[in-house]
Design a protein around this motif. Structure first.
Motif, PDB file in Angstrom:
ATOM      1  N   GLU A   1      -3.941  -4.647   3.831  1.00 29.36           N
ATOM      2  CA  GLU A   1      -3.552  -4.958   5.208  1.00 29.36           C
ATOM      3  C   GLU A   1      -3.987  -6.369   5.609  1.00 29.36           C
ATOM      4  O   GLU A   1      -3.298  -7.033   6.389  1.00 29.36           O
ATOM      5  N   ASP A   2      -5.104  -6.841   5.073  1.00 25.35           N
ATOM      6  CA  ASP A   2      -5.508  -8.232   5.309  1.00 25.35           C
ATOM      7  C   ASP A   2      -4.454  -9.197   4.777  1.00 25.35           C
ATOM      8  O   ASP A   2      -4.100 -10.184   5.433  1.00 25.35           O
ATOM      9  N   ILE A   3      -3.948  -8.900   3.579  1.00 27.21           N
ATOM     10  CA  ILE A   3      -2.929  -9.764   2.970  1.00 27.21           C
ATOM     11  C   ILE A   3      -1.667  -9.772   3.831  1.00 27.21           C
ATOM     12  O   ILE A   3      -1.058 -10.822   4.075  1.00 27.21           O
ATOM     13  N   ALA A   4      -1.269  -8.592   4.305  1.00 24.71           N
ATOM     14  CA  ALA A   4      -0.034  -8.478   5.094  1.00 24.71           C
ATOM     15  C   ALA A   4      -0.090  -9.296   6.371  1.00 24.71           C
ATOM     16  O   ALA A   4       0.941  -9.736   6.883  1.00 24.71           O
ATOM     17  N   ARG A   5      -1.287  -9.511   6.897  1.00 25.29           N
ATOM     18  CA  ARG A   5      -1.435 -10.245   8.157  1.00 25.29           C
ATOM     19  C   ARG A   5      -1.670 -11.744   7.963  1.00 25.29           C
ATOM     20  O   ARG A   5      -1.809 -12.482   8.933  1.00 25.29           O
ATOM     21  N   SER A   6      -1.734 -12.180   6.730  1.00 24.62           N
ATOM     22  CA  SER A   6      -1.970 -13.598   6.467  1.00 24.62           C
ATOM     23  C   SER A   6      -0.765 -14.423   6.903  1.00 24.62           C
ATOM     24  O   SER A   6       0.375 -14.112   6.528  1.00 24.62           O
ATOM     25  N   PRO A   7      -0.968 -15.487   7.680  1.00 27.06           N
ATOM     26  CA  PRO A   7       0.163 -16.331   8.094  1.00 27.06           C
ATOM     27  C   PRO A   7       0.792 -17.076   6.918  1.00 27.06           C
ATOM     28  O   PRO A   7       1.905 -17.593   7.039  1.00 27.06           O
ATOM     29  N   GLU A   8       0.092 -17.118   5.779  1.00 26.12           N
ATOM     30  CA  GLU A   8       0.608 -17.814   4.601  1.00 26.12           C
ATOM     31  C   GLU A   8       1.398 -16.892   3.674  1.00 26.12           C
ATOM     32  O   GLU A   8       1.994 -17.347   2.698  1.00 26.12           O
TER      33      GLU A   8
ATOM     34  N   ALA B   1       6.647  -7.780   1.880  1.00 27.44           N
ATOM     35  CA  ALA B   1       7.427  -6.591   1.528  1.00 27.44           C
ATOM     36  C   ALA B   1       6.733  -5.799   0.421  1.00 27.44           C
ATOM     37  O   ALA B   1       6.663  -4.563   0.479  1.00 27.44           O
ATOM     38  N   GLY B   2       6.207  -6.501  -0.579  1.00 33.42           N
ATOM     39  CA  GLY B   2       5.490  -5.837  -1.668  1.00 33.42           C
ATOM     40  C   GLY B   2       4.228  -5.151  -1.176  1.00 33.42           C
ATOM     41  O   GLY B   2       3.918  -4.026  -1.574  1.00 33.42           O
TER      42      GLY B   2
ATOM     43  N   ILE C   1       0.997  -0.468   0.742  1.00 33.91           N
ATOM     44  CA  ILE C   1       0.296   0.198   1.851  1.00 33.91           C
ATOM     45  C   ILE C   1       0.831   1.614   2.039  1.00 33.91           C
ATOM     46  O   ILE C   1       0.054   2.561   2.235  1.00 33.91           O
ATOM     47  N   ASP C   2       2.150   1.792   1.969  1.00 35.35           N
ATOM     48  CA  ASP C   2       2.737   3.126   2.126  1.00 35.35           C
ATOM     49  C   ASP C   2       2.215   4.082   1.053  1.00 35.35           C
ATOM     50  O   ASP C   2       1.859   5.230   1.341  1.00 35.35           O
ATOM     51  N   LYS C   3       2.176   3.611  -0.199  1.00 36.11           N
ATOM     52  CA  LYS C   3       1.700   4.464  -1.296  1.00 36.11           C
ATOM     53  C   LYS C   3       0.218   4.792  -1.140  1.00 36.11           C
ATOM     54  O   LYS C   3      -0.212   5.934  -1.346  1.00 36.11           O
ATOM     55  N   LEU C   4      -0.569   3.780  -0.793  1.00 36.40           N
ATOM     56  CA  LEU C   4      -2.004   4.007  -0.619  1.00 36.40           C
ATOM     57  C   LEU C   4      -2.283   4.946   0.556  1.00 36.40           C
ATOM     58  O   LEU C   4      -3.165   5.803   0.484  1.00 36.40           O
ATOM     59  N   ASN C   5      -1.519   4.782   1.624  1.00 38.72           N
ATOM     60  CA  ASN C   5      -1.726   5.628   2.796  1.00 38.72           C
ATOM     61  C   ASN C   5      -1.357   7.077   2.493  1.00 38.72           C
ATOM     62  O   ASN C   5      -2.030   8.008   2.951  1.00 38.72           O
ATOM     63  N   GLN C   6      -0.305   7.268   1.697  1.00 34.36           N
ATOM     64  CA  GLN C   6       0.061   8.626   1.278  1.00 34.36           C
ATOM     65  C   GLN C   6      -1.060   9.240   0.437  1.00 34.36           C
ATOM     66  O   GLN C   6      -1.450  10.397   0.646  1.00 34.36           O
ATOM     67  N   ALA C   7      -1.598   8.454  -0.504  1.00 34.88           N
ATOM     68  CA  ALA C   7      -2.683   8.947  -1.357  1.00 34.88           C
ATOM     69  C   ALA C   7      -3.933   9.229  -0.540  1.00 34.88           C
ATOM     70  O   ALA C   7      -4.649  10.220  -0.778  1.00 34.88           O
ATOM     71  N   ARG C   8      -4.216   8.381   0.423  1.00 32.89           N
ATOM     72  CA  ARG C   8      -5.367   8.583   1.314  1.00 32.89           C
ATOM     73  C   ARG C   8      -5.245   9.913   2.050  1.00 32.89           C
ATOM     74  O   ARG C   8      -6.185  10.696   2.132  1.00 32.89           O
ATOM     75  N   ASN C   9      -4.058  10.177   2.613  1.00 32.14           N
ATOM     76  CA  ASN C   9      -3.848  11.427   3.347  1.00 32.14           C
ATOM     77  C   ASN C   9      -3.870  12.638   2.432  1.00 32.14           C
ATOM     78  O   ASN C   9      -4.365  13.701   2.811  1.00 32.14           O
ATOM     79  N   ASP C  10      -3.345  12.489   1.219  1.00 34.68           N
ATOM     80  CA  ASP C  10      -3.430  13.579   0.241  1.00 34.68           C
ATOM     81  C   ASP C  10      -4.886  13.924  -0.060  1.00 34.68           C
ATOM     82  O   ASP C  10      -5.242  15.101  -0.212  1.00 34.68           O
TER      83      ASP C  10
END
Length: 200
Positions: free
Chosen positions: A51-58, A65-66, A71-80
């Motif tokens: 999430e830090d990377i996603a918010r980088s202005p650079e 997109a990557g 994040i979607d995959k990690l969040n799914q695994a976290r909830n599992d």
């Protein structure tokens, strides 16, 4: 998996792992219930940094997109893993001889969800301290961050105590325990219209 460690052991595990993983490769040397908590904690650790990377202005659009897919995959695994932790508590309750508690009060969140929140809070505490101790930090910046660290520490202690009370109540048969299934739709190709329409 025969015993449930005290909450203080679990929160110390989370705090220790955050610091260790910033200085050496991620590892999970634990067993039993602690191994599950560490595995769940790892997904939060990875999520935090993605999430830090996603918010980088650079960050380029392609990079964002990557990272979003990661994040979607990690969040799914976290909830599992939250569900696995709650399932493990169900097994431990049965092994401890706790009978039918379906008529008893239930908490607004499960023990697994509280452990997840404590995991995130340990990450917040580490990164706040990191920002407070930056060499280029002004006194005003340090004071502001110190105030936030103090507040986080209070919240961490409050949640730790509440979770320990909940677990004590569960194993004493005073409250009901359930695993709440997260039922996330966004990663399911049969439930997310943006996925199944694209395949049509």
């Amino acid at each position: 998996m025969t015993t449930l460690p005290p909450v203080s052991t679990l929160t110390q595990l989370q705090i220790d792992c955050v610091e260790k993983w910033h200085n050496e490769p991620i590892s999970n040397p634990y067993s039993g219930f602690e191994e599950l908590v560490c595995r769940q904690h790892e997904f939060n650790y990875r999520l935090w940094h993605e999430e830090d990377i996603a918010r980088s202005p650079e960050a380029t659009d392609e990079r964002i997109a990557g990272v979003k897919r990661s994040i979607d995959k990690l969040n799914q695994a976290r909830n599992d893993m939250i569900e696995k932790i709650d399932d493990a508590i169900t097994e431990l309750l049965a092994a401890a001889g706790v009978g039918d508690t379906s008529a008893l009060p239930i908490n607004t969140e499960t023990s697994g969800s509280a452990i997840d929140r404590l995991s995130i809070m340990s990450l917040r505490l580490y990164h706040y301290a990191e920002q407070r101790d930056r060499e280029d930090a002004t006194d005003e910046h340090r004071q502001k961050v110190d105030q936030r660290v103090a507040l986080c520490q209070v919240q961490h202690a409050d949640l730790s105590n509440s979770l320990q009370t909940l677990l004590d109540d569960l194993f004493a048969g005073r409250k009901q325990h359930k695993t709440y299934r997260q039922m996330k739709m966004y990663n399911d190709p049969s439930l997310n219209p943006e996925i199944y329409r694209a395949k049509g």
